[in-house]
Design a protein around this motif. Structure first.
Motif, PDB file in Angstrom:
ATOM      1  N   PRO A   1      -7.620   3.815   3.728  1.00 43.86           N
ATOM      2  CA  PRO A   1      -8.029   3.800   2.316  1.00 43.86           C
ATOM      3  C   PRO A   1      -8.709   2.480   1.962  1.00 43.86           C
ATOM      4  O   PRO A   1      -8.739   1.560   2.780  1.00 43.86           O
ATOM      5  CB  PRO A   1      -6.708   3.964   1.569  1.00 43.86           C
ATOM      6  N   ARG A   2      -9.234   2.389   0.743  1.00 41.58           N
ATOM      7  CA  ARG A   2      -9.981   1.194   0.361  1.00 41.58           C
ATOM      8  C   ARG A   2      -9.096  -0.051   0.416  1.00 41.58           C
ATOM      9  O   ARG A   2      -9.549  -1.134   0.749  1.00 41.58           O
ATOM     10  CB  ARG A   2     -10.563   1.364  -1.037  1.00 41.58           C
ATOM     11  N   ARG A   3      -7.835   0.114   0.072  1.00 40.00           N
ATOM     12  CA  ARG A   3      -6.892  -1.002   0.112  1.00 40.00           C
ATOM     13  C   ARG A   3      -5.550  -0.460   0.600  1.00 40.00           C
ATOM     14  O   ARG A   3      -5.270   0.738   0.466  1.00 40.00           O
ATOM     15  CB  ARG A   3      -6.709  -1.649  -1.262  1.00 40.00           C
ATOM     16  N   PRO A   4      -4.709  -1.319   1.172  1.00 37.25           N
ATOM     17  CA  PRO A   4      -3.377  -0.854   1.569  1.00 37.25           C
ATOM     18  C   PRO A   4      -2.610  -0.283   0.376  1.00 37.25           C
ATOM     19  O   PRO A   4      -2.692  -0.821  -0.735  1.00 37.25           O
ATOM     20  CB  PRO A   4      -2.705  -2.128   2.101  1.00 37.25           C
ATOM     21  N   VAL A   5      -1.915   0.803   0.617  1.00 34.39           N
ATOM     22  CA  VAL A   5      -1.125   1.439  -0.430  1.00 34.39           C
ATOM     23  C   VAL A   5       0.276   0.833  -0.420  1.00 34.39           C
ATOM     24  O   VAL A   5       0.981   0.928   0.588  1.00 34.39           O
ATOM     25  CB  VAL A   5      -1.054   2.960  -0.213  1.00 34.39           C
ATOM     26  N   ARG A   6       0.652   0.226  -1.523  1.00 32.57           N
ATOM     27  CA  ARG A   6       1.953  -0.422  -1.595  1.00 32.57           C
ATOM     28  C   ARG A   6       3.042   0.629  -1.782  1.00 32.57           C
ATOM     29  O   ARG A   6       3.027   1.383  -2.759  1.00 32.57           O
ATOM     30  CB  ARG A   6       1.991  -1.425  -2.742  1.00 32.57           C
ATOM     31  N   PRO A   7       3.995   0.712  -0.861  1.00 34.83           N
ATOM     32  CA  PRO A   7       5.046   1.729  -0.990  1.00 34.83           C
ATOM     33  C   PRO A   7       6.031   1.351  -2.084  1.00 34.83           C
ATOM     34  O   PRO A   7       6.158   0.184  -2.470  1.00 34.83           O
ATOM     35  CB  PRO A   7       5.715   1.723   0.387  1.00 34.83           C
ATOM     36  N   VAL A   8       6.742   2.362  -2.568  1.00 33.25           N
ATOM     37  CA  VAL A   8       7.754   2.136  -3.591  1.00 33.25           C
ATOM     38  C   VAL A   8       8.898   1.291  -3.036  1.00 33.25           C
ATOM     39  O   VAL A   8       9.463   0.446  -3.732  1.00 33.25           O
ATOM     40  CB  VAL A   8       8.289   3.480  -4.125  1.00 33.25           C
TER      41      VAL A   8
END
Length: 388
Positions: A297-304
């Protein structure tokens, strides 16, 4: 059926904390095992460290490894260590005494281009040589017993190459040809040779980081340690164990059938801003340097929350060793073959691209110091509950 500490022969051992509960429920032929509460405390007590004792001391001796690539506990109680650089296997007692060395560079019986992994089938030692495209077989005293074909070097998974899951059952990493070109599988092995069991790990989508491309074909991937991954490990009887790292649940399957699901209830732990900044620092530096790169993705997805599972292994005695990620310090949690939680104990460091060797009473790990010198640690599994 609920099994609580000390309530019967199928319960967790009586030394377990009073709040540990294991519940079994069967629906549609699938056994669901749920573990809640506090696990009993075991410990790993270092028995011996095998490695150089200092500069200029014993230089060039068997305790000094060019590259310790794998370790295995033999049926004779000895520790077998492969030196991938020197293409030989060195054998030590549990007291650290060097007993014998066998193997050398070459293409003939008992010779190697490389050694990636060791494992036992019965009283026969298998040594995986991916570069040479073969598995060498040895007796415990180091006599060559033959060779088996293996998929030539392709990079490996970094988890060991050979997966011992029983007294006479090992799976070897392999590639097979298919319509897509080739697929990664686990090929069954025993004392007699290949078993014919071929296990296909579940598909693992790239959802644990970011992949970037630029300038007509250049690419780079960024693993984000807090992003979920899919882990798989072969098991006995042509079964497969798999788990997502963000869900503390291990599924045991055979073919298309789910046999058992092992669940562990632990509280979620959030990823702090500081932890997330450290985890994504390399990616952010890359974006600053190459802002026109296309990333997915465009940026890392921060997990909950943080993942629960860092790694897990199925030992030859059937126990499941899960390296659990916790803010207070990573822990091993150990389950019996049915999925009952047995114990929690501290994780000890091991070297990247090596795996621990698990025995009923001992564990062996390979570690590397700041000078990239390899050491092999032999640990006694202490079930007394004492913390050293």
């Amino acid at each position: 059926m609920a099994l609580t500490a000390g309530c019967g022969p199928d319960s967790t051992p009586s030394s377990a904390p009073a709040d540990l509960t294991t519940t079994f429920d069967t629906t549609g032929g699938v056994v669901r095992v749920t573990n809640t509460g506090t696990a009993p405390e075991w410990d790993l007590t270092r028995v011996v460290t095998i490695g150089p004792r200092g500069f200029g001391v014993g230089e060039g001796g068997p305790e000094e490894f060019g590259m310790a690539s794998s370790a295995s506990l033999g049926p004779d109680g000895a520790v077998y260590i492969s030196d991938g650089y020197n293409a030989e296997v060195r054998v030590f007692g549990l007291d650290g005494e060097h007993l014998r060395t066998f193997g050398r560079h070459g293409e003939g019986p008992g010779e190697f281009a490389s050694i990636e992994s060791l494992a036992w089938v019965g009283d026969r030692l298998l040594a995986l040589d991916l570069i040479g495209g073969r598995i060498n077989e040895f007796s415990p005293d180091g006599q060559p017993l033959g060779q088996r074909p293996a998929t030539p070097y392709w990079g490996g998974s970094g988890r060991g190459g050979l997966y011992p899951v029983g007294d006479d059952e090992v799976y070897a990493e392999a590639l097979i040809a298919d319509t897509a070109g080739s697929s990664f599988v686990y090929a069954g092995q025993n004392m007699a040779g290949e078993t014919g069991d071929t296990l296909h790990p579940p598909a693992a989508p790239w959802d644990h980081g970011v992949r970037c491309e630029w300038d007509d074909g250049w690419s780079r991937g960024f693993d984000i340690i807090y992003s979920p991954r899919l882990l798989a490990h072969p098991g006995t009887g042509a079964s497969m164990y798999s788990a997502r790292t963000d869900v503390y649940s291990i599924a045991v399957t055979r073919g298309a059938d789910t046999l058992r699901v092992i669940e562990r209830r632990l509280p979620f732990e959030p990823v702090t801003d500081e932890e997330w900044g450290l985890a994504t620092a390399d990616f952010e530096a890359f974006r600053d340097e190459l802002p026109r790169a296309v990333c997915t993705p465009r940026r890392p997805v921060r997990p909950v929350a943080k993942p629960f599972i860092d790694e897990f292994f199925v030992a030859p005695d059937g126990r499941i060793w899960v390296a659990v990620m916790r803010t207070a310090g990573n822990r091993w949690e150990v389950f019996d073959p049915e999925g009952r939680l047995l114990a929690s104990l501290p994780v000890r460091e091991w070297k990247t691209r090596s795996v621990p060797a698990f025995g009923p009473d001992h564990m062996v790990t390979i570690r590397q110091d700041s000078l990239e010198i390899d050491y092999v640690d032999v640990w006694r599994i202490d079930t007394s509950g004492a913390i050293n």
